[in-house]
Design a protein around this motif. Structure first.
Motif, mmCIF file in Angstrom:
data_model
loop_
_atom_site.group_PDB
_atom_site.id
_atom_site.type_symbol
_atom_site.label_atom_id
_atom_site.label_comp_id
_atom_site.label_asym_id
_atom_site.label_seq_id
_atom_site.Cartn_x
_atom_site.Cartn_y
_atom_site.Cartn_z
ATOM 1 N N GLU A 358 1.300 -1.654 -0.046
ATOM 2 C CA GLU A 358 -0.019 0.080 -0.523
ATOM 3 C C GLU A 358 0.662 1.270 -0.041
ATOM 4 N N ALA A 359 1.940 0.719 1.013
ATOM 5 C CA ALA A 359 2.656 2.339 0.582
ATOM 6 C C ALA A 359 4.288 2.373 1.406
ATOM 7 N N TYR A 360 5.372 2.760 0.802
ATOM 8 C CA TYR A 360 6.714 2.402 0.773
ATOM 9 C C TYR A 360 7.301 2.292 1.630
ATOM 10 N N ARG A 385 0.249 -0.219 -4.997
ATOM 11 C CA ARG A 385 -1.086 0.089 -5.267
ATOM 12 C C ARG A 385 -0.784 1.644 -6.158
ATOM 13 N N SER A 386 -0.188 2.481 -5.287
ATOM 14 C CA SER A 386 -0.264 3.960 -5.102
ATOM 15 C C SER A 386 1.593 4.390 -7.538
ATOM 16 N N ARG A 387 1.118 5.844 -7.620
ATOM 17 C CA ARG A 387 2.287 5.910 -7.998
ATOM 18 C C ARG A 387 3.231 6.790 -7.066
ATOM 19 N N GLN A 388 2.473 7.658 -6.349
ATOM 20 C CA GLN A 388 3.492 7.957 -5.498
ATOM 21 C C GLN A 388 4.245 7.331 -4.332
ATOM 22 N N SER A 389 4.167 5.865 -3.756
ATOM 23 C CA SER A 389 4.349 4.807 -2.735
ATOM 24 C C SER A 389 5.458 4.491 -4.234
ATOM 25 N N GLU A 392 8.155 6.734 -4.995
ATOM 26 C CA GLU A 392 8.750 6.456 -2.859
ATOM 27 C C GLU A 392 9.734 6.023 -3.723
ATOM 28 N N ALA A 393 9.742 4.776 -3.762
ATOM 29 C CA ALA A 393 10.495 3.510 -4.040
ATOM 30 C C ALA A 393 11.470 3.548 -4.973
ATOM 31 N N ILE A 394 11.158 4.174 -5.883
ATOM 32 C CA ILE A 394 13.029 4.297 -6.505
ATOM 33 C C ILE A 394 13.518 5.096 -6.022
ATOM 34 N N ALA A 395 12.939 6.105 -6.041
ATOM 35 C CA ALA A 395 13.901 7.206 -5.170
ATOM 36 C C ALA A 395 14.778 6.316 -4.032
ATOM 37 N N ASP A 396 14.485 5.790 -3.409
ATOM 38 C CA ASP A 396 15.067 5.315 -2.518
ATOM 39 C C ASP A 396 16.003 3.923 -2.746
#
Length: 436
Positions: A358-360, A385-389, A392-396
């Motif tokens: 659901e979230a990163y 489930r969301s583009r925002q999460s 965030e995963a890609i960035a980290d």
């Protein structure tokens, strides 16, 4: 009961008046002029109805005469029909072939179902010219398209081959145009049966619809190379040549799933990546419909590495029961036939395997990756489930290189001093892959 008229009536009027009065249930009936007019109006309407009845009867007689002439003309025309067509008209239309779901057949009206059975029987018998007891050109085209969608096992016809029709006044001679010679059919059917036995033999006795769909999806991907060939539009390209395009992939998936007792539809449409159209499947898994796209599941070249070409046994599970809204953002279905809606995510591969987040959360991803490594996996894959999460995963993980912690655990687990890893992303599906 005594009835006393409130005013004088002619004999005819009185007859109608008393006729209506006798249907009343009241012990005492009184009438005024307004009621009388109503009764008289009813009588006038009755009179008009009788007049129109006479007129309609006269017209009916005329129509009957014309109809009789038309029937005589039709009988005269039908007398010139070949005996094959006359025999076709006597046959009952089977509502099922007993083996396949025939989803598109069920959508056809009765007359088109008859055309469907006539053409299908002719194709199954490899008839060069097939008699059809209809002269409706559009209906014949539509039913032929339905056959192509319902019956991948008649692989000697497909949507790329030219068909010919000679349309007479009451019937048609249909020439399907065969892609494969009749003498080649047994060899391909033998390969089809071998593929089915392999997939069925690898399933547990109590395997559910999802397990069957996953097994078929994997088999077709791992045994087929995407490419152009003479038979790339049919399942012959998959089972015999092991090379096909989307039509071949979708036909093979449909054939195997239907053999395993799972309703599976062949679907065509357009995608953002392909100007030439695309084919995929919709499968009924325990009463709920899901998309399956084995063609797009067979693409290891998404990995960000020069060594990606060496990856052979690679399956992208993003296209096995994908989230409907994600898949529909890249594919638009052709609307010649109506299709069931795909709305559920229960059988999505990542949801089923606990790898949809659901979230990163960096710690949650690390623990999941370590668990996969402990189970012997070299491929770590998960989605959000969301583009925002996902971003965030890609960035980290990638830009911040947090993935190196996962690589270090892998080296420690296997006692390695050095490791090279590759990654891939599917932005449309918010998915990240790491190959260690």
């Amino acid at each position: 009961m005594k009835i006393t008229p409130a005013f004088s009536l002619s004999n005819l009027e009185r007859k109608i008046y008393y006729k209506f009065s006798l249907f009343a249930n009241s012990a005492e009936i009184r009438y005024d002029r307004r009621e009388y007019r109503t009764i008289q109006g009813e009588y006038m309407r009755i009179s008009k109805k009788r007049f129109w009845a006479v007129l309609l009867l006269s017209l009916a007689a005329l129509v009957a005469g014309c109809s009789q002439e038309n029937h005589q003309a039709e009988r005269k025309l039908s007398s010139f029909e070949p005996k094959e067509v006359k025999e076709l008209r006597k046959k009952e239309v089977a509502q099922s072939d007993g083996e396949r779901s025939e989803y598109f057949f069920q959508q056809l009206p009765e007359e088109e179902q008859r055309i469907y059975r006539e053409i299908l029987e002719g194709v199954q018998q490899y008839q060069e010219q097939i008699y059809v007891s209809s002269a409706d050109n559009e209906a014949i085209d539509k039913t032929y398209h339905a056959i192509l969608r319902d019956h991948p096992e008649v692989f000697w016809i497909h949507n790329r081959e030219t068909t010919y029709k000679t349309v007479y006044s009451t019937y048609t001679v249909f020439e399907p145009g065969y892609q494969i010679g009749q003498d080649e059919i047994p060899a391909v059917e033998s390969e089809m049966e071998a593929a089915y036995q392999t997939v069925a033999g690898g399933l547990l006795e109590n395997a559910g619809d999802y397990e069957k769909a996953k097994a078929v999806y994997e088999y077709v991907i791992l045994n087929t190379n995407y490419g152009y060939s003479e038979d790339d539009q049919s399942l012959a390209g998959v089972f015999r040549d092991h090379q096909a395009v989307c039509a071949g992939y979708a036909g093979a998936v449909q054939y195997l799933l239907e053999r395993l007792g799972v309703e599976c539809l062949y679907v065509t449409g357009d995608t953002q990546e392909s100007p030439d159209g695309h084919a995929w499947n919709i499968a009924n898994l325990n009463g709920t419909y899901y998309y399956l796209d084995a063609t797009n599941g067979d693409q290891p070249d998404f990995l960000q590495s020069e060594e990606a070409e060496t990856v052979k046994d690679m399956v992208l599970y993003d296209y096995l029961c994908p989230f409907p809204e994600e898949y529909e953002s890249m594919a638009q279905i052709h609307t010649e036939f109506s299709l069931p809606d795909c709305v559920d995510t229960e059988y999505n591969y990542y949801v089923r395997n606990g790898s949809c987040f659901e979230a990163y959360d960096s710690e949650a991803i690390y623990q999941y990756a370590c668990q996969q490594i402990d189970q012997g996996s070299d491929m770590i894959q998960f989605k959000f489930r969301s583009r925002q999460s996902y971003e965030e995963a890609i960035a980290d993980l990638i830009e911040g290189k947090a993935v190196e912690q996962i690589a270090q655990y892998y080296m420690s687990y296997y006692g390695m001093q050095q490791i090279e890893y590759h990654y891939g992303v599917l932005e449309d599906f918010n998915t990240i892959y790491f190959m260690l």
